[in-house]
Design a protein around this motif. Structure first.
Motif, mmCIF file in Angstrom:
data_model
loop_
_atom_site.group_PDB
_atom_site.id
_atom_site.type_symbol
_atom_site.label_atom_id
_atom_site.label_comp_id
_atom_site.label_asym_id
_atom_site.label_seq_id
_atom_site.Cartn_x
_atom_site.Cartn_y
_atom_site.Cartn_z
ATOM 1 N N UNK A 42 -44.289 18.046 -80.515
ATOM 2 C CA UNK A 42 -43.198 17.275 -79.887
ATOM 3 C C UNK A 42 -43.642 15.857 -79.532
ATOM 4 N N UNK A 43 -44.893 15.534 -79.890
ATOM 5 C CA UNK A 43 -45.329 14.131 -79.812
ATOM 6 C C UNK A 43 -45.205 13.478 -81.183
ATOM 7 N N UNK A 44 -44.658 14.249 -82.141
ATOM 8 C CA UNK A 44 -44.416 13.699 -83.479
ATOM 9 C C UNK A 44 -45.550 13.921 -84.459
ATOM 10 N N UNK A 45 -46.572 14.691 -84.080
ATOM 11 C CA UNK A 45 -47.683 14.960 -85.010
ATOM 12 C C UNK A 45 -47.448 16.331 -85.646
ATOM 13 N N UNK A 46 -47.432 16.354 -86.980
ATOM 14 C CA UNK A 46 -47.023 17.579 -87.687
ATOM 15 C C UNK A 46 -48.026 18.716 -87.493
ATOM 16 N N UNK A 47 -47.484 19.947 -87.510
ATOM 17 C CA UNK A 47 -48.374 21.114 -87.505
ATOM 18 C C UNK A 47 -48.819 21.358 -88.950
ATOM 19 N N UNK A 48 -49.639 22.395 -89.128
ATOM 20 C CA UNK A 48 -50.223 22.605 -90.457
ATOM 21 C C UNK A 48 -49.454 23.608 -91.282
ATOM 22 N N UNK A 49 -49.031 24.706 -90.603
ATOM 23 C CA UNK A 49 -48.448 25.801 -91.391
ATOM 24 C C UNK A 49 -46.943 25.860 -91.313
ATOM 25 N N UNK A 53 -51.217 7.388 -86.862
ATOM 26 C CA UNK A 53 -50.135 8.214 -86.282
ATOM 27 C C UNK A 53 -50.532 8.701 -84.891
ATOM 28 N N UNK A 54 -51.787 9.072 -84.719
ATOM 29 C CA UNK A 54 -52.254 9.559 -83.403
ATOM 30 C C UNK A 54 -52.166 8.431 -82.378
ATOM 31 N N UNK A 55 -52.609 7.235 -82.767
ATOM 32 C CA UNK A 55 -52.585 6.103 -81.822
ATOM 33 C C UNK A 55 -51.153 5.712 -81.468
ATOM 34 N N UNK A 56 -50.227 5.920 -82.418
ATOM 35 C CA UNK A 56 -48.812 5.578 -82.152
ATOM 36 C C UNK A 56 -48.093 6.684 -81.376
ATOM 37 N N UNK A 57 -48.695 7.886 -81.337
ATOM 38 C CA UNK A 57 -48.055 9.009 -80.622
ATOM 39 C C UNK A 57 -48.370 8.923 -79.135
ATOM 40 N N UNK A 58 -47.559 9.620 -78.348
ATOM 41 C CA UNK A 58 -47.804 9.679 -76.894
ATOM 42 C C UNK A 58 -47.908 11.134 -76.464
ATOM 43 N N UNK A 59 -48.675 11.381 -75.393
ATOM 44 C CA UNK A 59 -48.711 12.749 -74.863
ATOM 45 C C UNK A 59 -47.296 13.185 -74.484
ATOM 46 N N UNK A 80 -59.695 24.028 -74.539
ATOM 47 C CA UNK A 80 -60.360 24.125 -75.843
ATOM 48 C C UNK A 80 -59.268 23.861 -76.873
ATOM 49 N N UNK A 81 -59.398 22.757 -77.617
ATOM 50 C CA UNK A 81 -58.327 22.448 -78.556
ATOM 51 C C UNK A 81 -58.840 22.426 -79.991
ATOM 52 N N UNK A 82 -57.975 22.866 -80.911
ATOM 53 C CA UNK A 82 -58.257 22.765 -82.343
ATOM 54 C C UNK A 82 -57.766 21.417 -82.872
ATOM 55 N N UNK A 83 -57.073 20.668 -82.002
ATOM 56 C CA UNK A 83 -56.462 19.416 -82.431
ATOM 57 C C UNK A 83 -57.490 18.292 -82.488
ATOM 58 N N UNK A 84 -57.270 17.374 -83.400
ATOM 59 C CA UNK A 84 -58.180 16.225 -83.538
ATOM 60 C C UNK A 84 -57.584 14.976 -82.887
ATOM 61 N N UNK A 85 -56.407 15.161 -82.225
ATOM 62 C CA UNK A 85 -55.841 14.005 -81.509
ATOM 63 C C UNK A 85 -56.442 13.955 -80.102
ATOM 64 N N UNK A 86 -56.161 12.824 -79.395
ATOM 65 C CA UNK A 86 -56.729 12.661 -78.035
ATOM 66 C C UNK A 86 -55.624 12.719 -76.983
ATOM 67 N N UNK A 87 -54.548 13.423 -77.291
ATOM 68 C CA UNK A 87 -53.390 13.433 -76.376
ATOM 69 C C UNK A 87 -53.686 14.171 -75.070
ATOM 70 N N UNK A 88 -54.502 15.225 -75.106
ATOM 71 C CA UNK A 88 -54.871 15.878 -73.836
ATOM 72 C C UNK A 88 -55.590 14.880 -72.921
ATOM 73 N N UNK A 89 -56.523 14.142 -73.492
ATOM 74 C CA UNK A 89 -57.268 13.158 -72.672
ATOM 75 C C UNK A 89 -56.339 12.062 -72.174
ATOM 76 N N UNK A 90 -55.468 11.604 -73.041
ATOM 77 C CA UNK A 90 -54.564 10.496 -72.624
ATOM 78 C C UNK A 90 -53.555 10.964 -71.577
ATOM 79 N N UNK A 91 -53.345 12.280 -71.501
ATOM 80 C CA UNK A 91 -52.432 12.818 -70.469
ATOM 81 C C UNK A 91 -53.180 13.025 -69.153
ATOM 82 N N UNK A 92 -54.505 12.869 -69.168
ATOM 83 C CA UNK A 92 -55.261 12.965 -67.925
ATOM 84 C C UNK A 92 -56.180 14.167 -67.815
#
Ligand code: APR
Length: 228
Positions: A15-22, A59-65, A84-96
């Protein structure tokens, strides 16, 4: 302080606009995984791989948490929290969130193509093929490709073993060894799954919340903050 452990996957960033895999048609942004996310792909066509991750990084830099990322960060008000995240984005960190373990690496850093322990921050979205590590080898994205070791899996298993509460959200549990982490959570620990399509997970003492992360996670966090 009770320790909440949360295992997240691509669904929490959907819902931050980054596609899932499956959920898509087996392609990742139109590419076959074998062509962009394996060591063989890097050997065969490093420029294609570098371009692919540059596009993903943009896309990650343009996305928001989203509200799910922010809600999980709020748990730190009253709990010890490890995400523990499988994601390679930094949205958890950017959310605090301040304690995030990236099982599959993080796209905002590069790594030496000779020694994966040598990693460097990437400023902006672009990583060129002419950029080299301190050993002189080309820099690649700091992401665990298919077929590569997952160096953080043992520490992550220990963290799951230490959980007092466990939350699973946004992962189909399709990829190992990450998916096997749920087996390290003790049977008696209360567990919650938040996903619009609950994955098959043979876990005890589990509450299923069949909802999108931005709906289910804030509600669950409010409940956990009110009871502690
Ligand atoms: N909110 C919560 N969950 C969602 C949402 C949403 N809005 N939308 C989709 N989902 C769920 C799907 O139902 C599915 O269970 O997110 C999950 C996405 O599963 P995958 O696409 O398989 O992503 P993930 O489990 O993170 O993949 C694991 O596979 O390709 C590799 O390395 C890559 O880290 C990735 C790993």
């Amino acid at each position: 302080m009770k320790h909440i452990v949360i295992l997240t996957g691509a669904g929490i960033s959907a819902e931050s606009g980054l596609k899932t895999f499956r959920d898509s048609d087996g392609l990742w942004e139109g590419y076959n995984i074998e062509d962009v996310a394996t060591p063989q792909a890097w050997q065969r066509n490093p420029q294609l791989v570098q371009n692919f991750y540059n596009e993903r990084r943009k896309a990650v830099l343009e996305a928001s948490p989203n509200t799910a990322h922010y809600a999980l960060a709020r748990l730190e008000e009253k709990y010890k929290v490890t995400i523990i995240t499988q994601n390679i984005d930094d949205l958890h960190e950017r959310a605090g969130s301040t304690n995030v373990v990236h099982l599959h690496g993080i796209i905002t850093r590069s790594q030496s193509s000779l020694n994966p322990k040598l990693t460097y921050p990437i400023n902006g979205w672009y990583l060129g093929m002419d950029e080299v590590c301190e050993l002189g080898s080309p820099l690649r994205t700091h992401v665990v490709w298919f077929g590569e070791d997952v160096p953080m899996i043992e520490p992550a298993a220990q963290i799951c073993h230490d959980a007092d509460i466990f939350i699973l959200s946004g992962t189909s549990l399709a990829v190992y060894p990450a998916a096997g982490l749920i087996n390290y959570v003790p049977r008696k620990v209360p567990k919650y799954i938040v996903d619009p399509k609950i994955p098959i997970a043979y876990m005890t003492n589990t509450t299923m919340i069949e909802a999108k992360a931005t709906v289910g996670i804030p509600q669950l966090v409010d409940e956990l903050l009110s009871t502690n």
